[in-house]
Design an enzyme around this catalytic site. Sequence first.
Site, mmCIF file in Angstrom:
data_model
loop_
_atom_site.group_PDB
_atom_site.id
_atom_site.type_symbol
_atom_site.label_atom_id
_atom_site.label_comp_id
_atom_site.label_asym_id
_atom_site.label_seq_id
_atom_site.Cartn_x
_atom_site.Cartn_y
_atom_site.Cartn_z
ATOM 1 N N LYS A 187 -71.990 16.523 -17.581
ATOM 2 C CA LYS A 187 -72.112 15.359 -16.642
ATOM 3 C C LYS A 187 -73.224 15.575 -15.696
ATOM 4 O O LYS A 187 -74.298 15.476 -16.099
ATOM 5 C CB LYS A 187 -70.572 15.522 -15.906
ATOM 6 C CG LYS A 187 -69.568 15.409 -17.052
ATOM 7 C CD LYS A 187 -68.142 15.218 -16.268
ATOM 8 C CE LYS A 187 -67.034 15.129 -17.550
ATOM 9 N NZ LYS A 187 -66.213 16.032 -17.785
ATOM 10 N N TYR A 216 -72.678 33.717 -36.764
ATOM 11 C CA TYR A 216 -71.263 33.993 -36.096
ATOM 12 C C TYR A 216 -71.470 35.224 -35.341
ATOM 13 O O TYR A 216 -72.154 36.149 -35.275
ATOM 14 C CB TYR A 216 -70.353 34.489 -37.288
ATOM 15 C CG TYR A 216 -69.296 33.592 -37.612
ATOM 16 C CD1 TYR A 216 -68.380 33.192 -36.454
ATOM 17 C CD2 TYR A 216 -69.227 32.820 -38.969
ATOM 18 C CE1 TYR A 216 -67.321 32.274 -36.865
ATOM 19 C CE2 TYR A 216 -68.242 31.978 -39.032
ATOM 20 C CZ TYR A 216 -67.214 31.638 -38.039
ATOM 21 O OH TYR A 216 -66.409 30.807 -38.214
ATOM 22 N N GLU A 240 -68.663 36.238 -32.940
ATOM 23 C CA GLU A 240 -67.369 36.353 -32.077
ATOM 24 C C GLU A 240 -67.561 37.448 -31.328
ATOM 25 O O GLU A 240 -68.055 38.772 -31.569
ATOM 26 C CB GLU A 240 -66.344 36.691 -33.086
ATOM 27 C CG GLU A 240 -65.815 35.311 -33.465
ATOM 28 C CD GLU A 240 -64.646 35.183 -34.752
ATOM 29 O OE1 GLU A 240 -64.099 36.440 -35.017
ATOM 30 O OE2 GLU A 240 -64.116 34.296 -35.047
ATOM 31 N N THR A 262 -67.525 21.607 -16.914
ATOM 32 C CA THR A 262 -68.099 20.929 -18.132
ATOM 33 C C THR A 262 -69.730 21.015 -17.819
ATOM 34 O O THR A 262 -69.879 21.238 -16.760
ATOM 35 C CB THR A 262 -68.009 19.515 -18.628
ATOM 36 O OG1 THR A 262 -67.975 18.575 -17.438
ATOM 37 C CG2 THR A 262 -66.539 19.411 -19.140
ATOM 38 N N ARG A 294 -73.123 18.785 -24.382
ATOM 39 C CA ARG A 294 -71.641 18.452 -24.073
ATOM 40 C C ARG A 294 -70.850 19.887 -24.413
ATOM 41 O O ARG A 294 -70.943 20.481 -25.385
ATOM 42 C CB ARG A 294 -71.383 17.750 -25.345
ATOM 43 C CG ARG A 294 -69.701 17.053 -25.417
ATOM 44 C CD ARG A 294 -69.716 15.872 -26.022
ATOM 45 N NE ARG A 294 -70.467 14.816 -25.463
ATOM 46 C CZ ARG A 294 -70.101 13.946 -24.444
ATOM 47 N NH1 ARG A 294 -68.650 14.289 -24.124
ATOM 48 N NH2 ARG A 294 -70.823 13.216 -23.816
ATOM 49 N N ASP A 350 -61.749 22.545 -10.764
ATOM 50 C CA ASP A 350 -62.454 21.958 -11.917
ATOM 51 C C ASP A 350 -63.502 21.269 -11.409
ATOM 52 O O ASP A 350 -63.182 20.161 -11.234
ATOM 53 C CB ASP A 350 -61.757 21.460 -12.806
ATOM 54 C CG ASP A 350 -62.011 20.484 -13.900
ATOM 55 O OD1 ASP A 350 -63.250 20.429 -14.039
ATOM 56 O OD2 ASP A 350 -61.023 19.937 -14.763
#
Length: 412
Positions: A227, A52, A54, A224, A233, A198
Amino acid sequence: MFENIQKQDKVIYDLIMAEKERQMDGIELIPSENLVSMAVLEALGSFPTNKYAEGYPNKRYYGGNEVIDKIETLAIDRLKQLFSAEHANVQPNSGSPANMAMYSALLSPGDKAMGLKLTEGGHLTHGHKVNFSGKMYNFIQYGVDKETELLDYDAIRKQVLAEKPKLVLSGYTAYPRAIDFKEFRKICDEIGAFCVADIAHIAGLCAAGVHENPVPYFDVVTTTTHKTLRGPRSAAIMCKKEFAERIDKAVFPGLQGGPHEHVIAAKAVAFKEALAPEFKEYASQIVKNARALAESLQSYGYRLVSGGTDNHLILVDVRKSGISGIEAEKALEKAGIYCNKNTIPYETGSPWDPSGIRIGTPVLTTRGMKENEMKQVAEYMHLALANRQNEPKLAQIKIKVKDFCKDFLFYK
Ligand code: DSN
């Protein structure tokens, strides 16, 4: 690499291996997909998944993040270097949440924004009414010219001046041509709108200098990473320093919780790969292959939206050849050729059964295919489409496709 799953969960192991085989046996033309290196795969299946974290490097809400901080800082630094970005956030888990964070950093609910229509190449998150973007903000949609099927910058400028949106988004999901990002910057500056992009689809091309890179002079750019950039991903946001704090706060605590640090490690590995000189060759071959595939398809009589391609993707208007998008996708799938049905500008069908298919060359280029192989791919596509109602023939083509792919195995 997979011995433990094999021993412990044979059912899932077999399915994972079946999917690997499907990927190697077929011609993958979906332009938003790619094949990651084994190094990226190894990082994805690694120990940071247990942690974790955060917060951000050196400012976490959990102890024990000394190593994680180093991983995330490396990913950030590499991404900044790759795109000449002033600031980068590598925590967004996927493209839609990256866009959600970007909007929430710059807009208040109800604010006016502009994005390209879904049917003309935009994405659901670019203001479609069924998506959070269209529900939460007052999105005005622009389109492409009916004749040329290209962006018409004069028309966009007029619409922007008339509507005065607070944010103008460029960068698309199904636009086969180069985008004049400098023109978008000028248009935004005329009314003081946030200038955002984007670049999910073309990120690898931008990083390699094969397409104009808007990051240095746009306010915020989302992408992203899986691609053309050929990473895991996932997603990222880059911005000017003045928006850094807003973007970081919008991602965490605004939207996401614990970052996926194993994916961030895999992104760091992919960014290093993209910084290597070979990646420039790869990106430029993607474009050469797309052009070769486009020309071959045209030689069989297919109509391509906008008459061709400047990037990694091609939109084929199959309805013009008497075939529907869904019919084309299904026939190609039966022949081991994968694409997705897609709307085309001024669509007369529906998103479920549109007039086009969308294809692209990132995966085939990763597998080492060049212009000559694109001719063969076009031939298989044409054969499958011409025999779309002939199941035995489609099955025969699938065998030939598998044989053809054997020379280009990426995962052995
Ligand atoms: N689903 C992606 C694509 O295929 O283009 C966009 O989110």
